[in-house]
Structure formats: structure tokens, C-alpha cells
Motif scaffolding. Structure first.
Motif: not given
Length: 244
Positions: A74-86, A130-146
Motif C-alpha cells: 500500500r501507499y498513501r498520498y500526503f495532503t498539501h500539508q505534509p510533515p516539514p521534512p517532506v 493537476q491540483a492534488k498532492s503527489s508526495q507518497i509514503l509507501l509501505r511493503y511487507g513480506a511478499g509485497d512488490w511494485n
């Protein structure tokens, strides 16, 4: 007498980005379509970002890759207010990547619509729908792939993007190498596999890149993905420089 030990604070994100050898990274991008930077995030910053995955308030949407036949995980798209480091990373990286983007456009005889500032470029994206945030946080477990893909969300595209490893390969997870496959002009495709060290950024081609040909330069289409995670859990931060 007190012998208290003090720990120096890490340098600001922009300083870390600016201190990288960008001419050398540009040469590597020209040669291979991807280039690994020095460490840009500390282990603590990486752990904090990975922990944000479970905070629903930070994200506009979540994608189940298996449901859409994109792979598994799974992956998640941040809103336009991501954590400061992003936001800090994206803003610090943009001017360095812009130099390469304009050079590639010139080699391919294409327009270079990207202005000097990231804000001005994003305004163009939003004006084009094109007005939606495109910054992504991805999480993979055992057996996952992209699966091999491109992060294209509309007509406006920035030709480079970045992925940062947030976990320790070989300790927190095994497998899960970053894959880049380039379709060479009139030749077999070429694959590149990269392990993402924790906190390091891999800059890579978004859609295509110039490669030398008999007539100067040709555009070589490129796709990217992630190999199967063998064990553990893998998090990564994806920075895209055009909005969706």
C-alpha cells in the motif's frame, strides 16, 4: 565537575542537500538514469516519517496495489500539508534537479516549461487541473512488490523524481530493491537494481531520458518498480515534482 555530553543538532535539510556533489550526480544521471545521493535524513527522522504512515490526518488517499493490479502493498498520498521534512526536501532538491531537467530538454529538442521556483511550477500544474498532492509514503511487507510503472498524472511532467529509503536494508527488511528498466533505442531493455540505504535519496527518471544515438540524442522510455520484499517491512518516501 559535570561531564555532560552534548550532541550536535543535524544540519538543516537544505544544507544537507546543497552539500551533495551535484555535478557528479548529474553525470551519473546522464550515464545511468538514476543516482544515489549522500544521506539526507537521519535514522531518527526516517523512523519518524515511517511512523506517520498510520496517521490518517496526513493523507488524502490510500492505494491498495493488489486491488488495482499494481503489485502488492500500500501507499498513501500526503495532503498539501505534509510533515516539514517532506516539504523541505522537495524545495531543496528542486533547483538542483531543474538544472538536469533543462539540460535533458535541450538535448531532446523539447521545451523546458519549468520555472526557477517550485511554487511557480506547481501553480502551472494547478492551473492545468493537476491540483492534488503527489508526495507518497509507501509501505511493503513480506511478499509485497511494485510493478514497473511511471508516475504520470497529466500533461505536465517534471522529468526527475526521488525516492528515499526509510528503513535499514538487511536489518529491517530483505529484498525490496528499487528497479529501473530502460528501453534502449533499437536494442534490448536495460535494468538497474539499487538498494536504498536508510536516509539516502535515489534520483531517477520519471518518464524518459536522453541517450546518445547516431543522430544526437534519442528519448529512452523508463519505468520503475520494487522487487519482492523477502522479509520484514520496508517504508519509502516518494517525492514527485509535478502534482496530480
Amino acid at each position: 565537575m559535570s561531564t555532560r555530553t552534548t550532541t550536535a543538532s543535524p544540519a538543516p535539510v537544505r544544507q544537507r542537500v546543497d552539500s551533495a556533489d551535484w555535478p557528479a550526480l548529474a553525470e551519473e544521471l546522464d550515464a545511468h538514469g538514476c543516482a544515489l545521493t549522500p544521506q539526507l535524513l537521519t535514522p531518527m527522522e526516517c523512523r519518524e516519517l515511517a511512523a506517520h504512515y498510520d496517521r490518517d490526518d496526513l493523507f488524502r488517499s490510500t492505494v491498495d496495489m493488489a486491488r488495482h493490479r499494481f503489485g502488492s502493498g500500500r501507499y498513501r498520498y500526503f495532503t498539501h500539508q505534509p510533515p516539514p521534512p517532506v516539504d523541505a526536501l522537495r524545495r531543496a532538491l528542486y533547483p538542483h534537479l531543474l538544472t538536469v531537467a533543462r539540460d535533458w530538454a535541450a538535448k531532446l529538442g523539447r521545451p523546458a516549461p519549468w520555472p526557477d521556483s517550485l511554487d511557480a511550477w506547481l501553480e502551472q500544474c494547478h492551473a492545468a487541473g493537476q491540483a492534488k498532492s503527489s508526495q507518497i509514503l509507501l509501505r511493503y511487507g513480506a511478499g509485497d512488490w511494485n510493478a514497473l510503472h511511471r508516475d504520470l498524472f497529466g500533461d505536465l511532467v517534471f522529468p526527475l523524481q526521488v525516492v528515499i529509503g526509510l528503513d535499514r536494508h538487511g536489518t529491517d527488511y530483505t529484498g525490496g530493491e528499487f528497479l529501473l528498466v530502460e528501453q534502449r533505442p533499437r536494442a534490448q531493455s536495460r535494468g538497474t537494481s539499487t538498494v536504498l540505504p536508510q536516509g539516502h535519496a535515489l534520483v531517477f527518471t520519471t518518464r524518459d531520458r536522453p541517450v546518445r544515438s547516431a543522430r544526437g540524442h534519442s528519448a529512452a522510455p523508463v519505468r520503475h518498480g520494487v522487487s519482492t520484499v523477502r522479509s520484514g517491512r520496508r517504508h519509502a518516501l516518494g517525492l514527485v515534482f509535478h502534482d496530480a
